[in-house]
Scaffold this active site. Structure first.
Site, PDB file in Angstrom:
ATOM      1  N   ARG A   1      -0.883   2.433  -4.564  1.00  0.00           N
ATOM      2  CA  ARG A   1       0.281   2.719  -3.725  1.00  0.00           C
ATOM      3  C   ARG A   1       0.763   1.422  -3.074  1.00  0.00           C
ATOM      4  O   ARG A   1       0.501   1.137  -1.903  1.00  0.00           O
ATOM      5  CB  ARG A   1      -0.069   3.787  -2.696  1.00  0.00           C
ATOM      6  CG  ARG A   1      -0.169   5.157  -3.362  1.00  0.00           C
ATOM      7  CD  ARG A   1      -0.061   6.313  -2.404  1.00  0.00           C
ATOM      8  NE  ARG A   1       0.242   7.535  -3.119  1.00  0.00           N
ATOM      9  CZ  ARG A   1       0.281   8.730  -2.562  1.00  0.00           C
ATOM     10  NH1 ARG A   1       0.051   8.866  -1.269  1.00  0.00           N
ATOM     11  NH2 ARG A   1       0.577   9.799  -3.282  1.00  0.00           N
TER      12      ARG A   1
ATOM     13  N   GLN B   1       5.870   2.001  -6.807  1.00  0.00           N
ATOM     14  CA  GLN B   1       6.356   3.294  -6.326  1.00  0.00           C
ATOM     15  C   GLN B   1       7.060   4.088  -7.416  1.00  0.00           C
ATOM     16  O   GLN B   1       6.910   5.304  -7.516  1.00  0.00           O
ATOM     17  CB  GLN B   1       7.310   3.087  -5.143  1.00  0.00           C
ATOM     18  CG  GLN B   1       6.599   2.713  -3.856  1.00  0.00           C
ATOM     19  CD  GLN B   1       7.563   2.516  -2.702  1.00  0.00           C
ATOM     20  OE1 GLN B   1       8.775   2.381  -2.904  1.00  0.00           O
ATOM     21  NE2 GLN B   1       7.051   2.492  -1.490  1.00  0.00           N
TER      22      GLN B   1
ATOM     23  N   ASP C   1       4.601   6.097  -9.777  1.00  0.00           N
ATOM     24  CA  ASP C   1       3.610   6.951  -9.123  1.00  0.00           C
ATOM     25  C   ASP C   1       3.827   8.429  -9.445  1.00  0.00           C
ATOM     26  O   ASP C   1       4.695   9.083  -8.866  1.00  0.00           O
ATOM     27  CB  ASP C   1       3.676   6.710  -7.611  1.00  0.00           C
ATOM     28  CG  ASP C   1       2.593   7.436  -6.835  1.00  0.00           C
ATOM     29  OD1 ASP C   1       1.818   8.195  -7.450  1.00  0.00           O
ATOM     30  OD2 ASP C   1       2.519   7.243  -5.606  1.00  0.00           O
TER      31      ASP C   1
ATOM     32  N   SER D   1       3.302  11.021  -6.442  1.00  0.00           N
ATOM     33  CA  SER D   1       4.426  11.185  -5.523  1.00  0.00           C
ATOM     34  C   SER D   1       5.537  12.016  -6.144  1.00  0.00           C
ATOM     35  O   SER D   1       6.062  12.942  -5.521  1.00  0.00           O
ATOM     36  CB  SER D   1       4.970   9.815  -5.101  1.00  0.00           C
ATOM     37  OG  SER D   1       4.034   9.125  -4.294  1.00  0.00           O
TER      38      SER D   1
ATOM     39  N   TYR E   1      -3.748   6.999   1.809  1.00  0.00           N
ATOM     40  CA  TYR E   1      -4.298   8.348   1.658  1.00  0.00           C
ATOM     41  C   TYR E   1      -5.075   8.730   2.921  1.00  0.00           C
ATOM     42  O   TYR E   1      -5.594   7.879   3.649  1.00  0.00           O
ATOM     43  CB  TYR E   1      -5.231   8.431   0.453  1.00  0.00           C
ATOM     44  CG  TYR E   1      -4.554   8.244  -0.874  1.00  0.00           C
ATOM     45  CD1 TYR E   1      -3.900   9.309  -1.486  1.00  0.00           C
ATOM     46  CD2 TYR E   1      -4.560   7.016  -1.522  1.00  0.00           C
ATOM     47  CE1 TYR E   1      -3.275   9.159  -2.706  1.00  0.00           C
ATOM     48  CE2 TYR E   1      -3.937   6.851  -2.745  1.00  0.00           C
ATOM     49  CZ  TYR E   1      -3.299   7.927  -3.336  1.00  0.00           C
ATOM     50  OH  TYR E   1      -2.678   7.761  -4.542  1.00  0.00           O
TER      51      TYR E   1
END
Length: 374
Positions: A121, A126, A129, A132, A229
């Site tokens: 992350r 991004q 991912d 997400s 996280y």
């Protein structure tokens, strides 16, 4: 460079790892695309759409023959990958902690397995991912599922016959799924509150117009693990949180739980005793049910009723929005591979930061440090 896109084999999996959009983009990079017939059916993508985008569509054996990279949503059965080149990449969601035997099988087959859920992350990753992108849709769908199971309206309604009160929605766990759940419930007109172990999420909750419910006066606990996280909390915090939640949950109509800790069973957030305090007809959506569940009594793949409260445990929630989930997942995969595409070699060449993070196997061995130290 041949990229193979396989039809998913997992029960109930409707997503696909490439769309006509990403097929075209891969071809523009110089790759050859082969798609297994029927791969996109669950996401409403016909074989002809892949052909029009420039891909070859055929059976599994032809799709895999000579493949350099194999794309999947869930990791394909290693025994079904005969025909791919030695050392071929398998890029998919591989559930490394939950299905270690499959990872070992990739290694023994000489495949280089790349776990997309291990994507670090960091800012430049991004767009790659999958957690997400898929969690965003899960949070949205969780609210729609709650609305479907809830026997009342979400928004406040003022009618000639009287006023209908707004539903009270409580979101537990404010990651990507939780934030989208908050936003969706707000758009539907509910009164929304939310909580998380990470104190930094308080401002995010407020920015969406929801009420933050946080344990106060428990010093030194931020709840933030590596990579953004959540991490496990102290006994002191867990006790304080349980007391706070117990008082709040009894007043809620709908509760949505989203809490996960990578590599571990989902934390238990709601007990049977707490469920008993909710009024009959209330609804709980447990988005962590496949990792053991946040809610006592939740059953993966079922809707159960405890103390008059519906506990919804749908499996594979992103797959229930297969078209959009596939589009986002496919873009994640394209963004990942294209970011490392070497024009001279005609193939992607991974760097250490991201390559070492996602690579599980290489040269017949399991090489990922997170797995080796688990």
């Amino acid at each position: 460079m041949k990229i193979a896109v396989l039809k998913e084999g997992a029960d109930g999996e409707r997503r696909v790892a490439a769309t006509p959009e990403t097929v075209k983009k891969f071809i523009q990079l110089g790759a050859d695309l082969a798609v297994e017939s029927g791969a996109g059916a669950g996401a409403s993508i016909a074989d002809e759409a892949y052909r029009e985008a420039g891909a070859t569509v055929g059976d599994r054996a032809g799709t895999l023959a000579g493949a350099d990279i194999i794309l999947g949503v869930q990791g394909p059965d290693p025994a079904s990958l005969a025909g791919a080149k030695p050392g071929a990449w398998v890029a998919a969601g591989l559930n490394p902690f939950g299905d270690r035997a499959r990872v070992d099988a990739y290694a023994s087959s000489g495949l280089e397995a790349l776990a997309m859920e291990f994507m670090p992350r960091i800012t430049r990753a991004q767009s790659m991912d999958i957690l997400s992108s898929q969690s965003n849709l899960s949070g949205y769908k969780a609210v729609l599922d709650a609305a479907a199971e809830y026997g009342r309206a979400f928004p406040m309604m003022m009618t000639a016959a009287g006023t209908v009160s707004a539903a009270k929605v409580f979101v537990m766990g404010v990651g990507v799924a939780g934030l989208q759940a908050i936003a969706t419930a707000r758009r539907l007109g509910a009164q929304v509150s939310a909580t998380d172990v990470r104190s930094a999420t308080k401002e995010q909750i407020m920015s969406l117009g929801a009420k933050p419910i946080f344990v106060e006066n428990v010093a030194g606990i931020e709840g933030e693990g590596s990579g953004g996280y959540a991490t496990e909390m102290s006994e002191e915090y867990q006790k304080a949180q349980a007391e706070l939640v117990s008082g709040h949950i009894a007043k809620q109509d709908i509760v949505i739980t989203t809490a996960l800790i990578p590599g571990r069973a989902a934390p238990r957030l709601i007990s049977d005793a707490q469920i008993a305090t909710m009024r009959p007809g209330s609804v709980i959506i447990d988005l962590a049910v496949e990792q053991g569940g946040n809610v006592e009594g939740a059953v993966a793949g079922e809707i159960v009723v405890k103390h008059g409260v519906k506990i919804v445990g749908h499996r594979n929630v992103p797959s229930r929005l297969a078209a959009d989930a596939s589009a986002l997942f496919a873009r994640n995969l394209f963004n990942f591979l294209s970011a490392f595409w070497d024009k001279e070699q005609g193939r992607p060449v991974l760097d250490e930061e991201i390559g070492d993070a996602v690579r599980l196997t290489k040269d017949g061995k399991v090489v990922n440090q997170r797995l080796l130290t688990a």
